[in-house]
Design a protein around this motif. Structure first.
Motif, PDB file in Angstrom:
ATOM      1  N   LYS A  56       0.819  -1.215   0.000  1.00 33.70           N
ATOM      2  CA  LYS A  56       0.000   0.000   0.000  1.00 33.70           C
ATOM      3  C   LYS A  56       0.855   1.269   0.000  1.00 33.70           C
ATOM      4  N   SER A  57       2.085   1.172   0.484  1.00 36.92           N
ATOM      5  CA  SER A  57       2.966   2.345   0.530  1.00 36.92           C
ATOM      6  C   SER A  57       3.885   2.434  -0.689  1.00 36.92           C
ATOM      7  N   LEU A  58       3.716   1.538  -1.650  1.00 32.45           N
ATOM      8  CA  LEU A  58       4.562   1.520  -2.848  1.00 32.45           C
ATOM      9  C   LEU A  58       3.738   1.912  -4.067  1.00 32.45           C
TER      10      LEU A  58
ATOM     11  N   ASP B 252      10.445   4.322  -7.161  1.00 34.19           N
ATOM     12  CA  ASP B 252      11.314   5.127  -6.302  1.00 34.19           C
ATOM     13  C   ASP B 252      10.930   4.994  -4.817  1.00 34.19           C
ATOM     14  N   ASP B 253       9.697   4.585  -4.535  1.00 34.53           N
ATOM     15  CA  ASP B 253       9.252   4.378  -3.148  1.00 34.53           C
ATOM     16  C   ASP B 253      10.004   3.233  -2.469  1.00 34.53           C
ATOM     17  N   LEU B 254      10.707   2.436  -3.241  1.00 34.48           N
ATOM     18  CA  LEU B 254      11.501   1.348  -2.650  1.00 34.48           C
ATOM     19  C   LEU B 254      12.559   1.869  -1.690  1.00 34.48           C
ATOM     20  N   ARG B 255      12.970   3.109  -1.869  1.00 32.86           N
ATOM     21  CA  ARG B 255      13.987   3.714  -0.985  1.00 32.86           C
ATOM     22  C   ARG B 255      13.537   3.720   0.481  1.00 32.86           C
ATOM     23  N   LYS B 256      12.247   3.662   0.731  1.00 30.75           N
ATOM     24  CA  LYS B 256      11.690   3.770   2.080  1.00 30.75           C
ATOM     25  C   LYS B 256      11.607   2.425   2.810  1.00 30.75           C
TER      26      LYS B 256
ATOM     27  N   TRP C  80      17.080  -5.343 -11.777  1.00 37.13           N
ATOM     28  CA  TRP C  80      15.709  -4.830 -11.851  1.00 37.13           C
ATOM     29  C   TRP C  80      15.702  -3.300 -11.779  1.00 37.13           C
ATOM     30  N   LEU C  81      16.456  -2.743 -10.834  1.00 36.35           N
ATOM     31  CA  LEU C  81      16.487  -1.285 -10.672  1.00 36.35           C
ATOM     32  C   LEU C  81      16.975  -0.593 -11.942  1.00 36.35           C
TER      33      LEU C  81
ATOM     34  N   GLY D  88      10.057  -6.597   4.341  1.00 35.59           N
ATOM     35  CA  GLY D  88      10.593  -5.742   3.289  1.00 35.59           C
ATOM     36  C   GLY D  88      10.123  -6.218   1.933  1.00 35.59           C
ATOM     37  N   VAL D  89      10.853  -5.789   0.898  1.00 37.25           N
ATOM     38  CA  VAL D  89      10.510  -6.120  -0.481  1.00 37.25           C
ATOM     39  C   VAL D  89      11.608  -7.014  -1.043  1.00 37.25           C
TER      40      VAL D  89
END
Length: 179
Positions: A63-65, A69-73, A89-90, A121-122
């Motif tokens: 929900k927070s992605l 770029d939100d992966l930084r969090k 992937w990045l 995490g992811v």
């Protein structure tokens, strides 16, 4: 495998995974699952699936992605067996591959997947390995982007054994599944 053994009673198989197929592996097993790309002149091979990577996480974390770029969090979870998967992937998503250099490392993809499902995490994983978890909603792919390469996972066997009944039967069965 149940379907194969139900139609081939009395056949025992040994399958191994290796980094590079050589005749030495076939002294102890019937098939090798190999990551890479042919040609392998002395071996028959069947493509099981192409290399395809995607980030996955628990539904709550997803929900927070909203954008890559939100992966930084969030912590990026790694399989130590495939240390470059996040960078690949990045890069393919247009982000700095160095972002993928941090985060917990797990000995294999299964443990990274379990950590992702628990909300730690992811994880970056092979699409083919997580399709069931995605279908069940245990894991979520927060982004549509999938990174691919020209590598794949192949079932490899020695050409010298292709006339053995168990080898031929298993190759026929796995080819039907792979389609």
């Amino acid at each position: 495998m149940e379907g194969f053994f139900a139609h081939n009673p009395g056949i025992d198989l040994e399958v191994a995974t290796v980094a590079s197929p050589t005749d030495n592996e076939y002294a102890h097993c019937d098939f090798v699952v190999h990551f890479g790309k042919p040609p392998w002149p002395d071996f028959d091979h069947i493509l099981l699936f192409q290399d395809a990577l995607l980030p996955v996480c628990a539904p709550k974390l997803a929900k927070s992605l909203r954008k890559p770029d939100d992966l930084r969090k969030h912590p990026l979870l790694h399989s130590a067996f495939w240390p470059d998967n996040w960078a690949m992937w990045l890069r393919s998503a247009g982000l700095d591959p160095a972002l993928g250099s941090k985060g917990p490392k797990f000995p294999n993809a299964l443990l990274a997947s379990e950590a992702a499902a628990s909300g730690a995490g992811v994880a970056i994983l092979q699409k083919a390995y997580v399709e069931a978890d995605l279908a069940q909603g245990r894991l979520v792919a927060p982004f549509k982007h999938v990174a691919t390469s020209d590598n794949g996972y192949y079932l490899v066997s020695s050409k010298h054994r292709r006339d053995e009944r168990k080898i031929r039967n298993f190759q026929d069965w796995i080819e039907k599944l792979a389609r």
